[in-house]
Design a protein around this motif. Structure first.
Motif, mmCIF file in Angstrom:
data_model
loop_
_atom_site.group_PDB
_atom_site.id
_atom_site.type_symbol
_atom_site.label_atom_id
_atom_site.label_comp_id
_atom_site.label_asym_id
_atom_site.label_seq_id
_atom_site.Cartn_x
_atom_site.Cartn_y
_atom_site.Cartn_z
ATOM 1 N N UNK A 1 -24.210 64.311 106.137
ATOM 2 C CA UNK A 1 -23.679 65.469 105.424
ATOM 3 C C UNK A 1 -24.768 66.528 105.206
ATOM 4 N N UNK A 2 -25.969 66.091 104.870
ATOM 5 C CA UNK A 2 -27.088 67.018 104.676
ATOM 6 C C UNK A 2 -27.380 67.770 105.963
ATOM 7 N N UNK A 3 -27.375 67.029 107.070
ATOM 8 C CA UNK A 3 -27.647 67.655 108.364
ATOM 9 C C UNK A 3 -26.494 68.556 108.801
ATOM 10 N N UNK B 1 -20.353 57.515 94.654
ATOM 11 C CA UNK B 1 -19.577 58.373 93.765
ATOM 12 C C UNK B 1 -20.390 59.626 93.448
ATOM 13 N N UNK B 2 -19.685 60.741 93.248
ATOM 14 C CA UNK B 2 -20.342 62.035 93.069
ATOM 15 C C UNK B 2 -19.957 62.605 91.710
ATOM 16 N N UNK B 3 -20.967 63.030 90.966
ATOM 17 C CA UNK B 3 -20.743 63.608 89.644
ATOM 18 C C UNK B 3 -21.067 65.095 89.655
ATOM 19 N N UNK B 4 -20.413 65.809 88.750
ATOM 20 C CA UNK B 4 -20.671 67.240 88.599
ATOM 21 C C UNK B 4 -21.881 67.508 87.727
ATOM 22 N N UNK C 1 -18.533 60.378 98.180
ATOM 23 C CA UNK C 1 -18.989 60.953 99.446
ATOM 24 C C UNK C 1 -18.534 60.123 100.644
ATOM 25 N N UNK C 2 -18.129 58.878 100.399
ATOM 26 C CA UNK C 2 -17.626 58.037 101.483
ATOM 27 C C UNK C 2 -16.180 58.379 101.831
ATOM 28 N N UNK C 3 -15.533 59.150 100.973
ATOM 29 C CA UNK C 3 -14.123 59.493 101.178
ATOM 30 C C UNK C 3 -13.889 60.968 101.477
ATOM 31 N N UNK C 4 -14.794 61.839 101.017
ATOM 32 C CA UNK C 4 -14.659 63.279 101.233
ATOM 33 C C UNK C 4 -16.019 63.864 101.593
ATOM 34 N N UNK C 5 -16.022 64.951 102.362
ATOM 35 C CA UNK C 5 -17.305 65.557 102.698
ATOM 36 C C UNK C 5 -17.794 66.442 101.550
ATOM 37 N N UNK C 6 -19.031 66.907 101.664
ATOM 38 C CA UNK C 6 -19.671 67.641 100.573
ATOM 39 C C UNK C 6 -18.934 68.920 100.200
ATOM 40 N N UNK D 1 -17.303 69.917 96.718
ATOM 41 C CA UNK D 1 -17.856 71.081 96.028
ATOM 42 C C UNK D 1 -16.760 72.038 95.554
ATOM 43 N N UNK D 2 -15.634 72.033 96.254
ATOM 44 C CA UNK D 2 -14.555 72.964 95.921
ATOM 45 C C UNK D 2 -13.295 72.260 95.410
ATOM 46 N N UNK D 3 -13.377 70.983 95.084
ATOM 47 C CA UNK D 3 -12.136 70.310 94.717
ATOM 48 C C UNK D 3 -11.643 70.719 93.321
#
Length: 331
Positions: free
Chosen positions: A77-79, A266-269, A283-288, A292-294
């Motif tokens: 994702x970073x790349x 898991x990703x936190x705000x 991040x294993x289920x959705x891209x960055x 970021x916009x969900x």
């Protein structure tokens, strides 16, 4: 050599403007991506700190270590989105991860700038040499207090002298090479100004910058601290006085410029989210960019723009506890 921390420009961008201004720019630029990621390799730690939710047992979410599968996903994702930088920080000690050095090497291949925070206890000379060879851009050493006593009262399992010696060794091994930028941060309570200045004077020859702030005492339980009663009274006095210096942050650097990825993907705000109260996905289920916009992230932004701190569990008590004062080493 007058060294520059390449992360300073990122922080300037993150901390500039107001929440409303940042939100408007985001709406005007729907292709915007996070400036950087915070990555938690583990939420375990090798020392126990009286002011930390990990050390005090306040953290209730499961503990663990990031897997290759999750880290590979982060790197892709970073790349894919050319994320500017990655920081190995959050709620554990990153050097505890058995693949810490391998992950540093892997993330460097993405061309993202790399930073990590450490309590410094597990660093060996071999590890330092490898980090220098990898050209890790930034390393921050975390102290507490200004001497052996004030360090040991708040941290169990750490060693003030060992940390100081490891910083000296890292600085000497780096020599005139450009990276990493070595910074030291400490937080204080009742220490006198002259004691703080003495600490800064002692450490400055072995780092590129020193930051001194106030200790956040939210999780401190004085009854559990094994120190004399007279010293407990000093801390109690500080805890009472700190209420008068708290102020709201002018801008939140989290919601418009960064995402925080936990060890399990898991990703936190929010950087303060130690118990998954403001998760926005995985991040294993959705891209960055999707994350970021969900809807959840967007809803958090709207609330902050309206100054609805009371509506967000982690924003309600979020204050600028630690206005850091930077002191650059004359080189």
């Amino acid at each position: 050599m007058d060294r520059i921390n390449v992360f300073d420009e990122i922080y300037r961008k993150s901390n500039g403007e107001s929440n409303m201004e940042k939100n408007n720019k985001l709406l005007q630029n729907p292709d915007k991506i996070p400036l950087y990621l915070d990555v938690e390799l583990t939420n375990c730690c090798n020392i126990t700190c009286n002011m930390c939710p990990v050390g005090t047992g306040c953290m209730k979410r499961p503990k663990g270590f990031m897997t290759d599968e999750v880290f590979d996903r982060i790197c892709k994702e970073v790349e894919k989105y050319s994320i500017h930088a990655v920081r190995f920080i959050r709620w554990g000690e990153p050097t505890l991860h058995k693949k810490f050095l391998d992950y540093l090497k892997q993330i460097k291949k993405t061309e993202a700038k790399v930073h990590f925070n450490t309590n410094g206890m597990l660093l060996t000379e071999e590890m330092m040499e490898r980090m220098i060879d990898l050209q890790i851009e930034s390393v921050k050493f975390s102290f507490q207090g200004i001497d052996h006593l004030t360090y040991s009262e708040m941290r169990t399992g750490g060693d003030y002298e060992q940390l100081f010696n490891n910083i000296q060794k890292f600085y000497q091994l780096r020599g005139e090479r450009e990276y990493p930028y070595l910074s030291v941060t400490t937080s204080t309570t009742y220490e006198a100004e002259e004691e703080i200045e003495r600490f800064k004077k002692n450490i400055q020859p072995y780092c590129d910058s020193v930051n001194v702030g106030r200790t956040k005492m939210e999780h401190v339980d004085l009854d559990r601290m094994e120190i004399p009663d007279e010293r407990k009274r000093l801390y109690a006095k500080y805890m009472n006085e700190e209420k008068g210096v708290m102020k709201r942050m002018a801008v939140c650097p989290e919601l418009w410029d960064k995402l925080s990825v936990n060890w399990d993907g898991s990703v936190s705000a929010c950087c303060r989210d130690y118990d998954n109260e403001m998760l926005i996905g995985n991040i294993m289920e959705e891209d960055l960019v999707t994350l970021f916009y969900n809807k959840r992230e967007t809803a958090y932004r709207k609330l902050l723009c309206r100054e609805r701190w009371d509506a967000l569990p982690l924003c309600r008590d979020c204050y600028e506890y630690i206005p850091l004062k930077k002191s650059k080493t004359p080189l």
